[in-house]
Enzyme design. Structure first.
Site, mmCIF file in Angstrom:
data_model
loop_
_atom_site.group_PDB
_atom_site.id
_atom_site.type_symbol
_atom_site.label_atom_id
_atom_site.label_comp_id
_atom_site.label_asym_id
_atom_site.label_seq_id
_atom_site.Cartn_x
_atom_site.Cartn_y
_atom_site.Cartn_z
ATOM 1 N N HIS A 128 0.915 -1.075 0.038
ATOM 2 C CA HIS A 128 -0.166 0.017 0.087
ATOM 3 C C HIS A 128 0.867 1.182 0.039
ATOM 4 C CE1 HIS A 128 -3.282 2.572 1.511
ATOM 5 N NE2 HIS A 128 -2.293 3.311 2.073
ATOM 6 N N GLU A 129 1.896 1.366 0.807
ATOM 7 C CA GLU A 129 2.685 2.615 0.697
ATOM 8 C C GLU A 129 3.523 2.695 -0.486
ATOM 9 O OE1 GLU A 129 2.335 4.459 3.181
ATOM 10 O OE2 GLU A 129 1.142 3.295 4.189
ATOM 11 N N HIS B 173 1.538 4.057 -3.129
ATOM 12 C CA HIS B 173 1.616 5.818 -2.963
ATOM 13 C C HIS B 173 2.938 6.413 -3.706
ATOM 14 C CE1 HIS B 173 -1.867 6.960 -0.393
ATOM 15 N NE2 HIS B 173 -1.338 5.855 0.668
ATOM 16 N N GLU C 66 -6.342 7.454 -0.819
ATOM 17 C CA GLU C 66 -6.015 5.936 -0.212
ATOM 18 C C GLU C 66 -6.718 4.775 -0.423
ATOM 19 O OE1 GLU C 66 -4.257 5.377 2.758
ATOM 20 O OE2 GLU C 66 -3.816 7.426 2.608
#
Length: 290
Positions: free
Chosen positions: A138-139, A142, A208
């Site tokens: 997930h990071e 980003h 997100e």
């Protein structure tokens, strides 16, 4: 699952930057009219923007009490991030760890080549291997989406505006000496700060969702990230309030925001955990039927 460019995210980032640019023009004009003057305004903005752009990652890590760690210190963490970065077609980011019981993680940096992924000791003690991979992916999503840089720039204006609101009265002086223009600048700064604050919230919520989908694509296991989100959200209730207050300023960059009551949920930088989990479960069902 294939990585697809999220044009919805790109459109929102572009619109946010355009609106922030318009706010910048108004903000600069009002500051130049005040006692600060045109030269002073340009110098202040250049110093703050330069500092924010080049040192925001270091400031974020310092605010969390985080530090860069070597492969010898955390070999498994380094190996996992390196493998996921390769799967995401990204350079391996710098790896950092924050010694705190708050189960969280965030990415920072102005570009994929200068990115840092930070995890807390709390999250490593809370999640199993697959769940932690989901969070790390997930990071990295980003970073791949480049929304970390946009968020860094977007938060700068609201930070500076609120600083002027807070400290501008020190320069107001006597009305005959130009106090009135400074008071106007303070009022405009308040409006600019609120508007930019809300723009950041709207962009942050969508990014997100985009990072959740991107992280699920990188690992191929949406259910692992869904399980991680559930554990982290439940684990927040066990974090001491002192730790929460110290780290609340980083909410926009965390995978799960630190809870702060009803008003905090309304103005949250993140969509609800329930909505995020439901979307991930929909992705899991799509995979099972594919």
């Amino acid at each position: 699952m294939e990585w697809k460019t999220d044009w919805g995210l790109r459109a929102r980032m572009g619109l946010t930057m355009l609106l922030l640019l318009a706010l910048y023009v108004v903000f600069l004009g009002v500051l130049a009219y005040s006692n600060v003057g045109l030269v002073g305004t340009v110098v202040i903005m250049a110093l703050f923007m330069g500092g924010q752009f080049f040192f925001s990652d270091k400031l974020a890590l310092r605010s969390m009490g985080a530090h860069e760690v070597s492969e010898q210190e955390y070999p498994e963490l380094h190996a996992t991030i390196g493998r996921l970065a390769q799967q995401a077609d990204l350079p391996k980011p710098t790896v950092a760890v924050a010694d705190t019981r708050t189960p969280n993680a965030f990415a920072t940096g102005r570009s994929p080549s200068s990115a840092t992924v930070c995890v807390t000791t709390g999250i490593m003690n809370t999640l199993d291997r697959e769940e932690l991979e989901g969070v790390l992916a997930h990071e990295l999503a980003h970073v791949k989406n480049r929304d970390v840089m946009v968020m860094t720039i977007a938060t700068f204006l609201s930070t500076l505006a609120f600083m002027i609101v807070r400290w501008g009265w020190l320069f107001s002086g006597d009305r005959e000496q130009g106090g009135a223009p400074v008071m106007v600048a303070i009022l405009v700064s308040l409006v600019v700060g609120v508007v930019s604050f809300l723009l950041v919230r709207v962009l942050s919520r969508y990014r997100e969702f985009a990072a959740d989908r991107g992280g699920a694509v990188i690992t191929g296991r949406p259910s692992a990230l869904a399980s991680a989100l559930m554990k982290i959200d439940n684990g927040m209730d066990k974090v001491p309030s002192d730790d929460m207050r110290e780290q609340a300023d980083m909410n926009a960059f965390f995978i799960i925001p630190i809870k702060s009551g009803a008003i905090g949920r309304i103005l949250s930088t993140h969509p609800s955990t329930e909505n995020r989990i439901e979307r991930l479960r929909e992705m899991e069902r799509e995979l099972e039927t594919a």
